[in-house]
Design a protein around this motif. Structure first.
Motif, short mmCIF file in Angstrom:
data_model
loop_
_atom_site.label_atom_id
_atom_site.label_comp_id
_atom_site.label_asym_id
_atom_site.label_seq_id
_atom_site.Cartn_x
_atom_site.Cartn_y
_atom_site.Cartn_z
N GLY A 1 13.25 -38.76 -23.75
CA GLY A 1 12.30 -37.79 -23.52
C GLY A 1 12.92 -37.02 -22.39
O GLY A 1 14.23 -37.39 -22.02
N GLY A 2 12.36 -35.74 -22.09
CA GLY A 2 13.32 -35.00 -21.15
C GLY A 2 12.85 -35.24 -19.61
O GLY A 2 11.82 -36.06 -19.54
N PRO A 3 13.14 -34.18 -18.86
CA PRO A 3 12.66 -34.17 -17.43
C PRO A 3 10.93 -34.28 -17.50
O PRO A 3 10.32 -33.53 -17.91
CB PRO A 3 13.26 -32.96 -16.99
CG PRO A 3 14.33 -32.36 -17.94
CD PRO A 3 13.82 -33.10 -19.32
N GLY A 4 10.65 -35.26 -16.75
CA GLY A 4 9.24 -35.55 -16.37
C GLY A 4 8.42 -36.21 -17.31
O GLY A 4 7.19 -36.36 -17.38
N GLU B 1 20.17 -40.09 -31.09
CA GLU B 1 19.88 -38.57 -30.63
C GLU B 1 18.86 -38.33 -29.58
O GLU B 1 18.43 -37.32 -29.17
CB GLU B 1 19.78 -37.76 -31.99
CG GLU B 1 18.36 -38.20 -32.68
CD GLU B 1 18.82 -39.53 -33.52
OE1 GLU B 1 17.50 -39.92 -33.73
OE2 GLU B 1 19.68 -39.93 -33.77
N ARG B 2 18.03 -39.34 -29.64
CA ARG B 2 16.81 -39.18 -28.63
C ARG B 2 17.03 -39.26 -27.14
O ARG B 2 16.58 -39.34 -26.17
CB ARG B 2 15.73 -39.96 -29.05
CG ARG B 2 15.11 -39.52 -30.47
CD ARG B 2 14.02 -40.56 -30.89
NE ARG B 2 14.53 -41.90 -30.94
CZ ARG B 2 13.73 -43.03 -30.24
NH1 ARG B 2 12.67 -42.69 -29.95
NH2 ARG B 2 14.27 -44.12 -30.38
N THR B 3 18.36 -40.11 -26.90
CA THR B 3 18.89 -40.50 -25.64
C THR B 3 18.83 -39.39 -24.58
O THR B 3 19.66 -38.32 -24.81
CB THR B 3 20.20 -41.12 -25.61
OG1 THR B 3 20.18 -42.31 -26.37
CG2 THR B 3 20.87 -41.43 -24.18
N TYR B 4 18.03 -39.46 -23.52
CA TYR B 4 17.97 -38.39 -22.52
C TYR B 4 19.11 -38.77 -21.25
O TYR B 4 19.92 -38.05 -20.75
CB TYR B 4 16.72 -38.04 -21.89
CG TYR B 4 16.72 -37.21 -20.72
CD1 TYR B 4 16.92 -35.81 -20.72
CD2 TYR B 4 16.30 -37.87 -19.72
CE1 TYR B 4 16.98 -35.15 -19.67
CE2 TYR B 4 16.04 -36.86 -18.39
CZ TYR B 4 16.44 -35.57 -18.62
OH TYR B 4 16.36 -34.84 -17.39
N ARG B 5 18.97 -39.96 -20.86
CA ARG B 5 19.84 -40.52 -19.95
C ARG B 5 20.05 -42.08 -19.70
O ARG B 5 19.37 -42.77 -20.63
CB ARG B 5 19.26 -40.52 -18.49
CG ARG B 5 19.09 -39.00 -17.67
CD ARG B 5 18.58 -38.92 -16.51
NE ARG B 5 18.86 -37.67 -16.09
CZ ARG B 5 17.97 -37.05 -15.27
NH1 ARG B 5 17.01 -37.60 -14.82
NH2 ARG B 5 18.24 -35.65 -14.95
N GLU B 6 21.18 -42.51 -19.65
CA GLU B 6 21.73 -43.74 -19.49
C GLU B 6 21.87 -44.13 -17.88
O GLU B 6 22.20 -43.36 -17.35
CB GLU B 6 23.01 -44.18 -20.17
CG GLU B 6 22.88 -43.67 -21.69
CD GLU B 6 24.23 -43.59 -22.45
OE1 GLU B 6 24.58 -44.05 -23.66
OE2 GLU B 6 25.20 -42.79 -21.73
N ASP C 1 8.00 -45.96 -26.39
CA ASP C 1 9.32 -45.77 -26.80
C ASP C 1 10.14 -44.58 -26.19
O ASP C 1 10.92 -43.71 -26.70
CB ASP C 1 9.12 -45.48 -28.42
CG ASP C 1 10.50 -45.40 -28.98
OD1 ASP C 1 11.22 -46.31 -28.45
OD2 ASP C 1 10.79 -44.93 -30.20
N LEU C 2 10.01 -45.03 -24.71
CA LEU C 2 10.44 -43.69 -23.75
C LEU C 2 11.61 -44.49 -22.95
O LEU C 2 12.53 -43.83 -22.33
CB LEU C 2 9.63 -42.99 -23.05
CG LEU C 2 8.45 -41.86 -23.79
CD1 LEU C 2 7.48 -41.41 -22.80
CD2 LEU C 2 9.36 -40.91 -24.61
#
Length: 186
Positions: free
Chosen positions: A148-151, A103-108, A130-131
């Motif tokens: 984590g999100g953008p930036g 659920e924490r995946t932002y991008r692969e 852990d990012l």
């Protein structure tokens, strides 16, 4: 058209200062010997049709010969990493991210890398914040999961370059899947 290779330009943002516009990029590659090109997004991802010589050496030569044209016309001086579409597809065969997706995946991501040394860490590797997880290494590419999100997320490009000493360029799994689908439709 039969696209057989892709070029992944490093630090390119079409139309922005220090990067070419789409027409300049495509023209430089055509003048350098590609039969057809298709700039696939604004991030410097390009499909290449090499005509009768669709091998890795021909693809490298076209991209290398286009470099001075890009420098002259737009002041773009970074490198491009060239891969056969077969190698790109093989890198994501199956679901290489299945064990690390949550659920924490932002991008692969796929980080293409040339030069340097093999990764000196055991995979999967997680950065101290852990990012970022580096989950697998295949020839010329390291697969990662960014949290984590953008930036505010992890940076696979920096991590791979720091670990290997090579030059890297990262794309998301979504971009790579769309690239392969576009090549198949051409």
């Amino acid at each position: 058209m039969t696209f057989t290779h892709a070029a992944f330009y490093r630090a390119m943002n079409l139309g922005h200062r220090g990067s070419p516009v789409r027409a300049e990029l495509e023209t430089a590659l055509l003048e350098a010997g590609a039969r057809a090109v298709r700039s696939f997004q604004t991030n410097g991802t390009v499909l290449l049709d090499l005509g009768d010589a669709p091998d890795d050496d021909a693809a490298d030569r076209v991209v290398r010969d286009a470099a001075p044209r890009l420098a002259e016309r737009s002041a773009y001086t970074h490198v491009a990493l060239v891969r056969s579409l077969g190698d790109v597809a093989a890198a994501i065969d199956g679901d290489p991210f299945a064990l690390t997706r949550d659920e924490r995946t932002y991008r692969e991501t796929l980080t293409f890398v040339d030069g340097g040394e093999p990764l000196p860490v055991d995979l999967p590797w997680t950065d101290p914040r852990d990012l970022l997880d580096l989950v697998a290494a295949r020839p010329g590419v390291v697969l990662g999961v960014v949290r984590g999100g953008p930036g505010s997320g992890g940076d696979p490009n920096s991590a791979v370059e720091r670990f290997t000493g090579g030059v890297a360029s990262t794309r998301t799994l979504g971009t790579v899947r769309r690239l392969l689908a576009a090549a198949a439709r051409a």
